[in-house]
Design a protein around this motif. Structure first.
Motif, short mmCIF file in Angstrom:
data_model
loop_
_atom_site.label_atom_id
_atom_site.label_comp_id
_atom_site.label_asym_id
_atom_site.label_seq_id
_atom_site.Cartn_x
_atom_site.Cartn_y
_atom_site.Cartn_z
N MET A 1 -48.06 12.05 -37.07
CA MET A 1 -49.14 12.86 -36.14
C MET A 1 -48.18 12.79 -34.73
N LEU A 2 -49.78 13.74 -35.09
CA LEU A 2 -48.86 14.55 -33.80
C LEU A 2 -49.86 15.22 -32.57
N ARG A 3 -50.10 14.74 -31.16
CA ARG A 3 -50.64 14.66 -30.16
C ARG A 3 -50.77 15.64 -29.49
N LYS A 4 -51.30 16.08 -28.27
CA LYS A 4 -51.55 16.76 -27.67
C LYS A 4 -51.49 16.12 -26.03
N VAL A 5 -49.93 15.06 -25.34
CA VAL A 5 -50.10 14.27 -24.26
C VAL A 5 -49.93 14.73 -23.09
N GLU A 6 -50.71 14.30 -22.08
CA GLU A 6 -49.91 14.83 -20.79
C GLU A 6 -49.20 13.99 -20.27
N ILE A 7 -48.37 13.92 -19.66
CA ILE A 7 -46.65 12.73 -19.08
C ILE A 7 -46.13 13.12 -17.84
N SER A 8 -46.95 14.29 -17.44
CA SER A 8 -46.44 14.53 -15.88
C SER A 8 -46.04 12.97 -15.00
N ARG A 9 -47.28 11.95 -15.25
CA ARG A 9 -46.91 10.71 -14.62
C ARG A 9 -46.79 9.88 -15.33
N ALA A 10 -46.10 10.35 -16.64
CA ALA A 10 -44.71 8.96 -17.50
C ALA A 10 -43.53 8.70 -16.75
N LYS A 11 -43.25 7.88 -17.52
CA LYS A 11 -42.31 7.07 -17.02
C LYS A 11 -41.42 7.90 -18.28
N VAL A 37 -38.64 11.74 -29.38
CA VAL A 37 -39.69 11.07 -28.54
C VAL A 37 -40.51 10.11 -28.96
N ARG A 38 -40.97 8.91 -28.21
CA ARG A 38 -41.64 7.79 -28.97
C ARG A 38 -42.62 7.73 -27.58
N VAL A 39 -43.63 7.91 -27.87
CA VAL A 39 -44.79 8.55 -26.66
C VAL A 39 -45.40 6.44 -26.45
N THR A 40 -46.10 6.42 -25.32
CA THR A 40 -46.84 5.64 -25.28
C THR A 40 -48.05 5.74 -24.56
N ALA A 41 -49.33 6.12 -24.90
CA ALA A 41 -50.36 6.82 -23.91
C ALA A 41 -51.76 5.95 -24.66
N GLU A 42 -52.53 6.76 -23.82
CA GLU A 42 -53.84 6.00 -23.61
C GLU A 42 -54.94 7.42 -23.88
N GLN A 43 -55.83 7.32 -24.74
CA GLN A 43 -57.05 8.14 -24.17
C GLN A 43 -58.28 8.11 -23.02
N ASP A 44 -58.68 8.89 -22.25
CA ASP A 44 -59.26 8.12 -21.40
C ASP A 44 -60.62 8.99 -21.56
N SER A 45 -61.13 8.73 -20.52
CA SER A 45 -62.65 8.62 -20.95
C SER A 45 -62.77 10.15 -21.63
N GLY A 46 -62.66 11.28 -21.20
CA GLY A 46 -62.85 12.46 -21.10
C GLY A 46 -61.79 12.96 -22.32
N TRP A 49 -55.05 12.33 -24.14
CA TRP A 49 -54.67 11.36 -23.75
C TRP A 49 -53.38 12.02 -23.36
N ARG A 50 -53.18 10.79 -21.64
CA ARG A 50 -52.02 10.24 -21.00
C ARG A 50 -50.87 9.20 -21.46
N ALA A 51 -49.83 9.88 -21.07
CA ALA A 51 -48.55 8.61 -21.46
C ALA A 51 -48.36 8.04 -20.48
N SER A 52 -48.16 6.71 -20.59
CA SER A 52 -47.86 5.79 -19.66
C SER A 52 -45.75 5.48 -19.60
#
Length: 81
Positions: A1-11, A37-46, A49-52
């Protein structure tokens, strides 16, 4: 599965299996098109997806066969008459 994820603040880290010879001092420098890559992310209220964490699990290209010089096709030096 592919998702667009914001990663600028991710470790950004390397998986243990990535050889030390393939690692940059700053893992973020290894984030290039084609890298696995393997991404750990959560979906925000908007709904975004934001990666941690972004874990680099593989190189962007398979290892080259040491029997073939870089960039040359097998048999490229053969000529027919």
């Amino acid at each position: 599965m592919l998702r667009k994820v914001e990663i600028s603040r991710a470790k950004v880290v390397y998986e243990e299996t990535v050889p030390k010879s393939k690692r940059e001092n700053h893992p973020e420098l290894s984030l290039k098109p084609g890298i696995e890559v393997r991404v750990t992310a959560e979906q925000d209220s908007g709904g975004e997806w934001r990666a941690s964490e972004v874990e680099i699990v593989g190189p962007d290209q398979p290892e080259e066969d040491p029997g073939e010089p870089s960039g040359e096709q097998p048999g490229a030096d053969l000529r027919t008459t």
